[in-house]
Design an enzyme around this catalytic site. Sequence first.
Site, PDB file in Angstrom:
ATOM      1  N   ASP A 295      81.772  54.229  54.909  1.00 50.40           N
ATOM      2  CA  ASP A 295      81.909  52.769  54.840  1.00 50.40           C
ATOM      3  C   ASP A 295      82.800  52.345  53.673  1.00 50.40           C
ATOM      4  O   ASP A 295      82.854  53.021  52.650  1.00 50.40           O
ATOM      5  CB  ASP A 295      80.510  52.148  54.702  1.00 50.40           C
ATOM      6  CG  ASP A 295      80.506  50.673  55.071  1.00 50.40           C
ATOM      7  OD1 ASP A 295      81.480  50.200  55.689  1.00 50.40           O
ATOM      8  OD2 ASP A 295      79.517  49.988  54.735  1.00 50.40           O
TER       9      ASP A 295
ATOM     10  N   GLY B 296      87.655  48.715  54.777  1.00 54.26           N
ATOM     11  CA  GLY B 296      88.214  47.365  54.735  1.00 54.26           C
ATOM     12  C   GLY B 296      88.320  46.863  53.302  1.00 54.26           C
ATOM     13  O   GLY B 296      89.348  46.278  52.901  1.00 54.26           O
TER      14      GLY B 296
ATOM     15  N   ARG C 232      93.536  45.849  56.858  1.00 58.59           N
ATOM     16  CA  ARG C 232      92.362  46.711  57.023  1.00 58.59           C
ATOM     17  C   ARG C 232      92.739  48.059  57.642  1.00 58.59           C
ATOM     18  O   ARG C 232      92.151  49.092  57.323  1.00 58.59           O
ATOM     19  CB  ARG C 232      91.309  46.012  57.901  1.00 58.59           C
ATOM     20  CG  ARG C 232      90.641  44.810  57.222  1.00 58.59           C
ATOM     21  CD  ARG C 232      89.618  44.160  58.160  1.00 58.59           C
ATOM     22  NE  ARG C 232      88.596  45.113  58.580  1.00 58.59           N
ATOM     23  CZ  ARG C 232      87.495  45.381  57.870  1.00 58.59           C
ATOM     24  NH1 ARG C 232      87.267  44.766  56.727  1.00 58.59           N
ATOM     25  NH2 ARG C 232      86.626  46.258  58.316  1.00 58.59           N
TER      26      ARG C 232
ATOM     27  N   SER D 188      80.332  52.692  65.399  1.00 61.70           N
ATOM     28  CA  SER D 188      78.951  52.434  65.829  1.00 61.70           C
ATOM     29  C   SER D 188      78.948  51.619  67.116  1.00 61.70           C
ATOM     30  O   SER D 188      79.954  50.986  67.475  1.00 61.70           O
ATOM     31  CB  SER D 188      78.197  51.677  64.732  1.00 61.70           C
ATOM     32  OG  SER D 188      78.557  50.304  64.740  1.00 61.70           O
TER      33      SER D 188
ATOM     34  N   ASN E 227      80.051  48.248  66.374  1.00 62.40           N
ATOM     35  CA  ASN E 227      81.428  47.980  65.930  1.00 62.40           C
ATOM     36  C   ASN E 227      82.296  47.319  67.013  1.00 62.40           C
ATOM     37  O   ASN E 227      83.398  46.844  66.723  1.00 62.40           O
ATOM     38  CB  ASN E 227      82.103  49.252  65.409  1.00 62.40           C
ATOM     39  CG  ASN E 227      81.611  49.701  64.041  1.00 62.40           C
ATOM     40  OD1 ASN E 227      81.536  50.886  63.731  1.00 62.40           O
ATOM     41  ND2 ASN E 227      81.257  48.755  63.172  1.00 62.40           N
TER      42      ASN E 227
ATOM     43  N   ARG F  60      71.913  50.739  53.575  1.00 64.82           N
ATOM     44  CA  ARG F  60      71.237  50.625  54.878  1.00 64.82           C
ATOM     45  C   ARG F  60      71.775  51.710  55.799  1.00 64.82           C
ATOM     46  O   ARG F  60      72.819  52.308  55.541  1.00 64.82           O
ATOM     47  CB  ARG F  60      71.451  49.233  55.485  1.00 64.82           C
ATOM     48  CG  ARG F  60      72.903  48.831  55.626  1.00 64.82           C
ATOM     49  CD  ARG F  60      73.069  47.449  56.296  1.00 64.82           C
ATOM     50  NE  ARG F  60      74.445  47.000  56.207  1.00 64.82           N
ATOM     51  CZ  ARG F  60      74.920  46.189  55.261  1.00 64.82           C
ATOM     52  NH1 ARG F  60      74.105  45.721  54.334  1.00 64.82           N
ATOM     53  NH2 ARG F  60      76.199  45.841  55.245  1.00 64.82           N
TER      54      ARG F  60
HETATM   55  C1  IPE Z   1      78.567  51.527  59.733  1.00 67.51           C
HETATM   56  O1  IPE Z   1      79.397  50.709  58.985  1.00 67.51           O
HETATM   57  C2  IPE Z   1      79.327  52.159  60.847  1.00 67.51           C
HETATM   58  C3  IPE Z   1      80.364  53.129  60.480  1.00 67.51           C
HETATM   59  C4  IPE Z   1      80.643  53.539  59.272  1.00 67.51           C
HETATM   60  C5  IPE Z   1      81.103  53.651  61.589  1.00 67.51           C
HETATM   61  P1  IPE Z   1      79.486  49.131  59.260  1.00 67.51           P
HETATM   62  O2  IPE Z   1      80.453  48.612  58.268  1.00 67.51           O
HETATM   63  O3  IPE Z   1      79.783  48.898  60.688  1.00 67.51           O
HETATM   64  O4  IPE Z   1      77.997  48.680  58.970  1.00 67.51           O
HETATM   65  P2  IPE Z   1      77.401  47.243  58.593  1.00 67.51           P
HETATM   66  O5  IPE Z   1      77.956  46.268  59.586  1.00 67.51           O
HETATM   67  O6  IPE Z   1      77.862  46.935  57.207  1.00 67.51           O
HETATM   68  O7  IPE Z   1      75.922  47.414  58.675  1.00 67.51           O
HETATM   69  C1  IPE Z   2      84.041  51.776  57.749  1.00 69.64           C
HETATM   70  O1  IPE Z   2      84.723  50.866  56.952  1.00 69.64           O
HETATM   71  C2  IPE Z   2      84.817  52.147  58.983  1.00 69.64           C
HETATM   72  C3  IPE Z   2      84.207  51.694  60.239  1.00 69.64           C
HETATM   73  C4  IPE Z   2      83.088  51.018  60.364  1.00 69.64           C
HETATM   74  C5  IPE Z   2      84.943  52.014  61.450  1.00 69.64           C
HETATM   75  P1  IPE Z   2      84.618  49.305  57.233  1.00 69.64           P
HETATM   76  O2  IPE Z   2      85.693  48.912  58.185  1.00 69.64           O
HETATM   77  O3  IPE Z   2      83.246  48.932  57.651  1.00 69.64           O
HETATM   78  O4  IPE Z   2      84.941  48.733  55.793  1.00 69.64           O
HETATM   79  P2  IPE Z   2      84.253  47.500  55.074  1.00 69.64           P
HETATM   80  O5  IPE Z   2      82.776  47.710  55.135  1.00 69.64           O
HETATM   81  O6  IPE Z   2      84.691  46.281  55.825  1.00 69.64           O
HETATM   82  O7  IPE Z   2      84.796  47.549  53.688  1.00 69.64           O
HETATM   83 MG    MG Z   3      81.580  48.366  56.647  1.00 71.63          MG
END
Ligand code: IPE
Ligand code: IPE
Ligand code: MG
Length: 254
Positions: free
Chosen positions: A34, A37, A47, A79, A82, A208
């Site tokens: 995670d 972004g 992103r 996920s 997502n 989480r």
């Molecule tokens: C969890 O990250 C899923 C992956 C890393 C693929 P998210 O960024 O989607 O999770 P939330 O929305 O913060 O719970």
């Molecule tokens: C995790 O990084 C990658 C995926 C969930 C695919 P994020 O895209 O969730 O990055 P943040 O949480 O927005 O920083």
């Molecule tokens: Mg994330």
Amino acid sequence: MAAGAGPGASGAPRHADGVAANQSVPRHVAIIMDGNGRWAKARGLPRAAGHKQGAEAARKVLRAAGEAGVECLTLYAFSSENWRRPETEINDLMGLLRFYIQHELDALHKEGIRLRIIGDHTAFKPDVVAMIDRATAKTAGNTRMTLAVALNYGARNELVKAVQGFAAAAAEGRLAAEEIDEARIEAALDTADLPPLDLLIRTSGECRLSNFLLWQAAYAELLFVDTLWPDFDGDALHAALAEFAARERRYGGL
Ligand code: IPE
Ligand code: IPE
Ligand code: MG
């Protein structure tokens, strides 16, 4: 360094394959990758640039895990929630997946790494599905290490599918209620052929599970680190493995 006897006493929970309680190297590490972004935003980049750098981190961490003797690395890449993201971002992620498979598959295969998918990747575009299926078939016989990638994965859905399977078998008279036990449930999950989960890491400071490996995490060691995923590297993995080795796993015992 952790020490101590395994959960061998009668009645102590232990996995069917008899995993030791306090082995110093985790057999199975899973990572919620995670923060892509936020990494990009901090640099004024789109992103997608964070996801690209995140894929690079995954490549490095896989190598470091293999060298450290980890048998299985499971990476949460997409996920089941997502899909709520904008279509452009989903397309960027799919593009990266294509690129990664095209450019990394031969190297993975040469290194004896088996690619496994958990979740339902068949919801993706047909060309991505075909590419993934070819990659998993090609590497199916590799035994040095397993890379499990969670794609369109959700732990609740994984459990729903298992329960539906049991209900169907019961309705056909092939399964009695008393026959449903922990081993059978584990065998019905997407992770059935993977070692028990030892260490679950989440990057980016969020604490989480976001619907990841809910059953499997029951006795995993959890590690939440502030590092954003694109900055996670071999050294960060080694630090996580050292933290794991220092933990004492008691499984409810003393
Ligand atoms: C969890 O990250 C899923 C992956 C890393 C693929 P998210 O960024 O989607 O999770 P939330 O929305 O913060 O719970
Ligand atoms: C995790 O990084 C990658 C995926 C969930 C695919 P994020 O895209 O969730 O990055 P943040 O949480 O927005 O920083
Ligand atoms: Mg994330």
